[in-house]
Write an enzyme that holds these catalytic residues in place. Structure first.
Site, PDB file in Angstrom:
ATOM      1  CB  SER A  44       7.232  65.149-109.022  1.00  0.00           C
ATOM      2  OG  SER A  44       6.853  66.139-108.079  1.00  0.00           O
ATOM      3  CD  GLU A  53       5.454  61.630-100.886  1.00  0.00           C
ATOM      4  OE1 GLU A  53       6.209  62.614-101.052  1.00  0.00           O
ATOM      5  OE2 GLU A  53       4.799  61.425 -99.836  1.00  0.00           O
ATOM      6  CB  THR A  80       6.870  57.845 -98.260  1.00  0.00           C
ATOM      7  OG1 THR A  80       6.129  56.622 -98.146  1.00  0.00           O
ATOM      8  CG2 THR A  80       6.145  58.782 -99.204  1.00  0.00           C
ATOM      9  CE1 TYR A  81      13.736  55.307 -95.962  1.00  0.00           C
ATOM     10  CE2 TYR A  81      14.163  56.062 -93.734  1.00  0.00           C
ATOM     11  CZ  TYR A  81      14.586  55.442 -94.880  1.00  0.00           C
ATOM     12  OH  TYR A  81      15.866  54.979 -94.971  1.00  0.00           O
ATOM     13  CB  ALA A 107       5.592  56.660 -88.473  1.00  0.00           C
ATOM     14  NE  ARG A 119      11.400  65.433 -86.623  1.00  0.00           N
ATOM     15  CZ  ARG A 119      10.439  65.897 -85.839  1.00  0.00           C
ATOM     16  NH1 ARG A 119      10.697  66.912 -85.037  1.00  0.00           N
ATOM     17  NH2 ARG A 119       9.225  65.378 -85.870  1.00  0.00           N
ATOM     18  CG  ASP A 165       6.085  61.478 -89.253  1.00  0.00           C
ATOM     19  OD1 ASP A 165       6.251  62.715 -89.122  1.00  0.00           O
ATOM     20  OD2 ASP A 165       5.402  60.975 -90.152  1.00  0.00           O
ATOM     21  CG  HIS A 177       6.067  71.224 -88.106  1.00  0.00           C
ATOM     22  ND1 HIS A 177       6.180  70.647 -86.859  1.00  0.00           N
ATOM     23  CD2 HIS A 177       6.386  70.245 -88.998  1.00  0.00           C
ATOM     24  CE1 HIS A 177       6.549  69.377 -86.986  1.00  0.00           C
ATOM     25  NE2 HIS A 177       6.681  69.108 -88.271  1.00  0.00           N
ATOM     26  NE  ARG A 181      18.899  76.018 -88.230  1.00  0.00           N
ATOM     27  CZ  ARG A 181      18.772  75.374 -87.071  1.00  0.00           C
ATOM     28  NH1 ARG A 181      17.729  75.617 -86.278  1.00  0.00           N
ATOM     29  NH2 ARG A 181      19.690  74.477 -86.704  1.00  0.00           N
ATOM     30  CD  GLN A 219       1.862  67.676 -94.957  1.00  0.00           C
ATOM     31  OE1 GLN A 219       1.461  67.087 -95.963  1.00  0.00           O
ATOM     32  NE2 GLN A 219       2.452  67.060 -93.949  1.00  0.00           N
ATOM     33  CG  PHE A 251      -2.801  62.828 -93.806  1.00  0.00           C
ATOM     34  CD1 PHE A 251      -1.767  62.862 -92.883  1.00  0.00           C
ATOM     35  CD2 PHE A 251      -2.465  62.755 -95.160  1.00  0.00           C
ATOM     36  CE1 PHE A 251      -0.436  62.827 -93.276  1.00  0.00           C
ATOM     37  CE2 PHE A 251      -1.146  62.727 -95.567  1.00  0.00           C
ATOM     38  CZ  PHE A 251      -0.130  62.765 -94.619  1.00  0.00           C
ATOM     39  CG  HIS A 295       5.473  66.264-104.956  1.00  0.00           C
ATOM     40  ND1 HIS A 295       6.323  65.425-105.641  1.00  0.00           N
ATOM     41  CD2 HIS A 295       5.245  65.668-103.749  1.00  0.00           C
ATOM     42  CE1 HIS A 295       6.612  64.371-104.890  1.00  0.00           C
ATOM     43  NE2 HIS A 295       5.960  64.495-103.737  1.00  0.00           N
ATOM     44  NE  ARG A 339      -6.558  53.874-101.922  1.00  0.00           N
ATOM     45  CZ  ARG A 339      -7.078  52.647-101.950  1.00  0.00           C
ATOM     46  NH1 ARG A 339      -7.634  52.212-103.077  1.00  0.00           N
ATOM     47  NH2 ARG A 339      -7.035  51.865-100.896  1.00  0.00           N
TER      48      ARG A 339
END
Length: 291
Positions: A10, A12, A43-44, A46, A102, A104, A146, A161, A173, A213, A262, A268
């Site tokens: 897949s 992104e 993606t969204y 930040a 959640r 950023d 994290h 959870r 990630q 990053f 993924h 690119r």
């Protein structure tokens, strides 16, 4: 290098912010679509800064490409009603896959603060999406600690959870060494997590950018990669090294039972495509053209 069966993949993408970005996104989709990805995601930014762009890109890609498109959705800077309205808009457009995160915090802030009328955390968002009975829900996972977690045990507990709240699968990630993911996969299994966990792969288009990053995400940066890219850049062979490093990482994952990958393409496609070809994932279909 031999593989009995090429892995499922897949890809992104991030939504375009201008006309040039729109052309780049479409070129990326055209380049990678023939590899028949299980899905592609958008993606969204930040703080939810690309919420409208993401919604528009998802709808356009779903209609124009015929690909299975997964939309990112976050809890940031929106009420519950606004967030669920966006999800309903996705469903109305025929999009049934959501990557629930959640998100950023907005730029200039250091920590996530729930909107007064919004979701308190991603588990609340997942639960609300699951209650609709409409979506296949994917979530993020962190194979290294994290930045906001106390330790790795907290990482794994939080993932459990999210799965218990209704998520169907997880995407990690990125990481630079296969053992990082394999240890995490085993620890998740020991914790009773049975949902599929797909490793997130970042082909290194630019080492300085990837390194920066990684520092923000808490991803371990191996010393050998620093020295290897320093030498390769000096010899004008960074692209060759990037392809070899990413292919070797994926190959080791596949040798250890991983069957899905993924790729974070950064819009690119060349390096992602080259790595996929090296893994035996070859073009099978052409992207359909829209009249």
């Amino acid at each position: 290098m031999t593989h009995r069966t090429p892995p499922a993949v897949s890809f992104e993408f991030f939504p375009p912010k201008d006309l040039a970005g729109s052309f780049r996104l479409w070129d990326t989709v055209q380049s990678l679509a023939p590899l028949e990805p299980d899905f592609v995601s958008v993606t969204y930014g930040a703080g939810g800064t690309t919420r409208d762009l993401t919604r528009d890109a998802v709808a356009t890609l779903h209609t124009a490409s015929g690909l299975n498109v997964a939309a990112h959705l976050t809890c940031v800077d929106a009420t519950r009603a606004e967030t669920l309205k966006i999800a309903a808009d996705f469903a109305a457009a025929g999009v049934s896959d959501i990557v629930a995160l959640r998100g950023d915090p907005p730029k200039g802030t250091e920590k996530f603060t729930p909107h007064p009328d919004g979701f308190d955390n991603v588990c609340d968002l997942i639960s609300a999406l699951a209650d609709t009975g409409t979506f296949n829900i994917r979530v993020g996972a962190y194979p290294e600690k994290h930045p906001e977690a106390a330790d790795m045990a907290a990482n794994i507990d939080w993932l459990k959870r999210k799965i218990d709240a209704g998520a169907n699968s997880a995407i990690t990630q990125f990481f630079f060494e296969a053992d990082t993911f394999l240890r995490f996969r085993d620890a998740c299994a020991d914790a009773g997590i049975t949902a599929p966990i797909t490793p997130g792969i970042l082909p290194i288009e630019n080492w300085a950018g990837a390194r920066a990053f990684a520092r923000r995400c808490g991803t371990t940066i191996p010393a050998w990669l620093d020295s290897a890219f320093e030498k390769a850049t000096r010899d004008n062979r960074a692209d060759l090294l990037a392809t070899a490093v990413c292919t070797e990482l994926c190959d080791k994952l596949l040798e250890n039972g991983v069957d899905t990958l993924h790729f974070y393409t950064l819009n690119r496609p060349e390096l992602t495509r080259d790595v996929c070809h090296a893994l035996g994932i070859t073009p099978r279909v052409q992207l359909r053209h829209v009249a």
